[in-house]
Motif scaffolding. Structure first.
Motif, PDB file in Angstrom:
ATOM      1  N   SER A  91       0.832  -1.187   0.000  1.00 47.82           N
ATOM      2  CA  SER A  91       0.000   0.000   0.000  1.00 47.82           C
ATOM      3  C   SER A  91       0.876   1.248   0.000  1.00 47.82           C
ATOM      4  CB  SER A  91      -0.896   0.000   1.240  1.00 47.82           C
ATOM      5  OG  SER A  91      -1.587   1.213   1.353  1.00 47.82           O
ATOM      6  N   SER A  92       0.314   2.337  -0.507  1.00 41.55           N
ATOM      7  CA  SER A  92       1.043   3.602  -0.467  1.00 41.55           C
ATOM      8  C   SER A  92       1.132   4.148   0.957  1.00 41.55           C
ATOM      9  CB  SER A  92       0.358   4.633  -1.369  1.00 41.55           C
ATOM     10  OG  SER A  92      -0.995   4.811  -0.985  1.00 41.55           O
ATOM     11  N   SER A  93       0.289   3.628   1.850  1.00 42.87           N
ATOM     12  CA  SER A  93       0.301   4.026   3.254  1.00 42.87           C
ATOM     13  C   SER A  93       0.922   2.915   4.093  1.00 42.87           C
ATOM     14  CB  SER A  93      -1.126   4.300   3.738  1.00 42.87           C
ATOM     15  OG  SER A  93      -1.173   4.397   5.151  1.00 42.87           O
ATOM     16  N   THR A  95       0.146   2.403   7.147  1.00 41.22           N
ATOM     17  CA  THR A  95      -0.795   1.993   8.197  1.00 41.22           C
ATOM     18  C   THR A  95      -2.148   1.539   7.669  1.00 41.22           C
ATOM     19  OG1 THR A  95      -1.538   4.278   8.472  1.00 41.22           O
ATOM     20  CG2 THR A  95       0.266   3.515   9.892  1.00 41.22           C
ATOM     21  N   GLU A  96      -2.488   1.862   6.418  1.00 41.16           N
ATOM     22  CA  GLU A  96      -3.810   1.517   5.901  1.00 41.16           C
ATOM     23  C   GLU A  96      -3.735   0.918   4.505  1.00 41.16           C
ATOM     24  OE1 GLU A  96      -7.030   4.403   8.154  1.00 41.16           O
ATOM     25  OE2 GLU A  96      -6.792   4.556   5.985  1.00 41.16           O
ATOM     26  N   ARG A 107     -11.633   0.964   4.009  1.00 43.12           N
ATOM     27  CA  ARG A 107     -10.308   1.109   4.600  1.00 43.12           C
ATOM     28  C   ARG A 107     -10.005  -0.072   5.523  1.00 43.12           C
ATOM     29  NH1 ARG A 107      -9.754   5.645   8.172  1.00 43.12           N
ATOM     30  NH2 ARG A 107     -11.993   5.546   8.497  1.00 43.12           N
TER      31      ARG A 107
END
Length: 276
Positions: A91-93, A95-96, A107
């Motif tokens: 993921s680009s995040s 944490t999510e 999400r």
């Protein structure tokens, strides 16, 4: 050949949760290819991972029962995210993860265990008198045994039924001949100090599954209905007891957002030939 995973969701004990079949790299499969494979696996849900259409999503997910496609389902969301990460998804995040599905964007929070943010209810509120009677008949209960009912539909069509306690939930023996179109979730509290706050059961014969072992979407709807009112804002739900499972669903309500989390473990991995 396509990569295939079967993931056990919502239990720390091997083979005691709810399995979901996950087909990776599902580009090129037709609707009928997906539906046929879901009928063959005969699990409550089979999912197909695809590239996202929405640029803000990490992947797109299609979810099939043995009889129909669903816009959203809970344990397939966690199991498919687990399989996607295990296959190298990033993921680009940090944490999510953002999943695209028929219900829109969902999400998922990464941490000790994956958890999804419950999507908005498509239908909520009280159940009318005629439907209350039909639901009681389907569960083979007297109406006086039902403490409350509400629509808690986030895609599969759930109606929630609150009983006096966990023992009453475990004692339910539905009248399948009276069930008809209903997808019914039943919940009742365990005594104070018990390992789990509530016992949950999910009856959904209309989609080809008489009783689902452990159900993320149902627990999400129950929490949106009861958490912070008649249930704590954070608690653990037990599900699957009658089926010999040890499902544990972790619920955390933060403001208006309900997070539903639990364990996910790959039980089977390999390849499957589809779409010939």
């Amino acid at each position: 050949m396509r990569r295939f995973s079967q993931v056990d969701v919502f239990s720390d004990e091997p083979f005691r949760g709810n399995p979901v079949a996950v087909v990776h790299d599902a580009n090129g499969l037709s609707d009928e290819d997906m539906a046929r494979f879901a009928r063959w696996t005969n699990l409550s849900e089979t999912t197909f991972l695809l590239p996202p259409v929405d640029p803000t999503a990490d992947y797109r997910l299609r979810i099939f029962t043995p009889s129909e496609e669903l816009p959203f389902a809970g344990h397939p969301t966690i199991g498919s995210a687990h399989a996607w990460l295990e296959a190298g998804g990033r993921s680009s995040s940090a944490t999510e993860i953002v999943q695209e599905c028929g219900a829109g964007l969902v999400r998922l929070r990464q941490g000790a265990a994956l958890a999804f943010a419950a999507p908005p209810l498509l239908r909520s509120g009280p159940v009318d008198a005629e439907d209350r009677q039909a639901i009681a008949r389907a569960l083979a209960l007297e109406e006086s045994q039902v403490r409350d009912l509400a629509w808690i539909d986030n895609g599969p069509g759930w109606v929630g039924v609150l009983l006096e306690d966990a023992a009453a939930v475990l004692a339910v023996r539905p009248d399948w001949n009276a069930f008809g179109r209903w997808n019914i979730g039943v919940v009742g509290p365990h005594p104070d100090g018990a390992e789990c706050a509530v016992e949950v059961r999910a009856f959904c014969p209309g989609v080809g599954v008489a009783e689902d072992p452990v159900t993320g979407s149902l627990n999400a709807g129950i929490a949106q209905w009861l958490a912070g009112d008649r249930l704590p804002t954070s608690y653990v739900a037990a599900q699957g007891t009658v089926l010999g499972r040890t499902g544990r669903v972790h619920v955390d309500r933060v403001g208006d957002t309900v997070w539903i989390g639990g364990s996910a473990t790959t039980a089977i991995s390999g390849q499957v030939e589809l779409g010939r």
